[in-house]
Design a protein around this motif. Structure first.
Motif, PDB file in Angstrom:
ATOM      1  N   LYS A   9      35.647   2.487  13.431  1.00 17.31           N
ATOM      2  CA  LYS A   9      36.578   3.552  13.815  1.00 17.31           C
ATOM      3  C   LYS A   9      37.568   3.106  14.894  1.00 17.31           C
ATOM      4  N   PHE A  10      37.286   2.007  15.600  1.00 20.50           N
ATOM      5  CA  PHE A  10      38.188   1.504  16.636  1.00 20.50           C
ATOM      6  C   PHE A  10      39.091   0.361  16.168  1.00 20.50           C
ATOM      7  N   CYS A  11      38.700  -0.336  15.112  1.00 19.53           N
ATOM      8  CA  CYS A  11      39.427  -1.528  14.647  1.00 19.53           C
ATOM      9  C   CYS A  11      40.778  -1.143  14.037  1.00 19.53           C
ATOM     10  N   LYS A  12      41.817  -1.887  14.439  1.00 21.04           N
ATOM     11  CA  LYS A  12      43.166  -1.662  13.920  1.00 21.04           C
ATOM     12  C   LYS A  12      43.712  -2.875  13.167  1.00 21.04           C
ATOM     13  N   SER A  13      42.848  -3.755  12.741  1.00 21.68           N
ATOM     14  CA  SER A  13      43.212  -4.911  11.908  1.00 21.68           C
ATOM     15  C   SER A  13      44.254  -5.825  12.543  1.00 21.68           C
ATOM     16  N   CYS A  14      44.184  -6.019  13.840  1.00 18.32           N
ATOM     17  CA  CYS A  14      45.191  -6.862  14.498  1.00 18.32           C
ATOM     18  C   CYS A  14      45.014  -8.341  14.153  1.00 18.32           C
ATOM     19  N   GLY A  15      43.778  -8.741  13.828  1.00 16.98           N
ATOM     20  CA  GLY A  15      43.518 -10.118  13.432  1.00 16.98           C
ATOM     21  C   GLY A  15      43.268 -11.091  14.570  1.00 16.98           C
ATOM     22  N   LEU A  16      43.291 -10.631  15.801  1.00 16.18           N
ATOM     23  CA  LEU A  16      43.061 -11.540  16.931  1.00 16.18           C
ATOM     24  C   LEU A  16      41.666 -12.163  16.882  1.00 16.18           C
ATOM     25  N   CYS A  17      40.687 -11.391  16.466  1.00 10.91           N
ATOM     26  CA  CYS A  17      39.319 -11.904  16.373  1.00 10.91           C
ATOM     27  C   CYS A  17      39.223 -13.032  15.342  1.00 10.91           C
ATOM     28  N   ILE A  18      39.976 -12.899  14.281  1.00  8.28           N
ATOM     29  CA  ILE A  18      39.983 -13.927  13.238  1.00  8.28           C
ATOM     30  C   ILE A  18      40.546 -15.235  13.784  1.00  8.28           C
ATOM     31  N   GLU A  19      41.623 -15.123  14.534  1.00 13.38           N
ATOM     32  CA  GLU A  19      42.274 -16.306  15.094  1.00 13.38           C
ATOM     33  C   GLU A  19      41.405 -17.044  16.102  1.00 13.38           C
ATOM     34  N   VAL A  20      40.640 -16.313  16.899  1.00  4.59           N
ATOM     35  CA  VAL A  20      39.899 -16.921  18.006  1.00  4.59           C
ATOM     36  C   VAL A  20      38.494 -17.400  17.614  1.00  4.59           C
ATOM     37  N   CYS A  21      37.967 -16.951  16.503  1.00  5.34           N
ATOM     38  CA  CYS A  21      36.598 -17.313  16.111  1.00  5.34           C
ATOM     39  C   CYS A  21      36.498 -18.807  15.793  1.00  5.34           C
ATOM     40  N   PRO A  22      35.670 -19.548  16.544  1.00 13.46           N
ATOM     41  CA  PRO A  22      35.562 -20.997  16.306  1.00 13.46           C
ATOM     42  C   PRO A  22      34.859 -21.338  14.986  1.00 13.46           C
ATOM     43  N   LYS A  23      34.062 -20.445  14.466  1.00 15.09           N
ATOM     44  CA  LYS A  23      33.347 -20.689  13.216  1.00 15.09           C
ATOM     45  C   LYS A  23      34.069 -20.110  11.999  1.00 15.09           C
ATOM     46  N   LYS A  24      35.158 -19.375  12.233  1.00 15.77           N
ATOM     47  CA  LYS A  24      35.963 -18.770  11.149  1.00 15.77           C
ATOM     48  C   LYS A  24      35.116 -17.903  10.221  1.00 15.77           C
TER      49      LYS A  24
END
Length: 67
Positions: A9-24
């Motif tokens: 309910k809080f996620c807005k699909s900005c994608g920052l988490c995808i970019e920063v995850c070292p394991k992808k």
């Protein structure tokens, strides 16, 4: 074992988490939340190292990392 929990309910699909995850292991899923955003999902919990970068960078505080 570390685990990522996305509070949809809080996620807005900005994608920052995808970019920063070292394991992808984070991607945008195919299910929309109440606001119409397709939320982030962890595609492989077993690979999570619990670094917490995804939770730290999330501007909407939509990610929790459990160790």
């Amino acid at each position: 074992m570390p685990r990522i929990n996305v509070i949809e309910k809080f996620c807005k699909s900005c994608g920052l988490c995808i970019e920063v995850c070292p394991k992808k292991i984070i991607a945008i899923g195919d299910t929309a939340n109440d606001k119409g955003y397709f939320t982030a999902v962890c595609i492989n919990q077993d690979e999570c190292i619990g670094c917490g970068l995804c939770a730290t960078i999330c501007p909407d505080v939509a990610i929790e990392v459990y160790k």
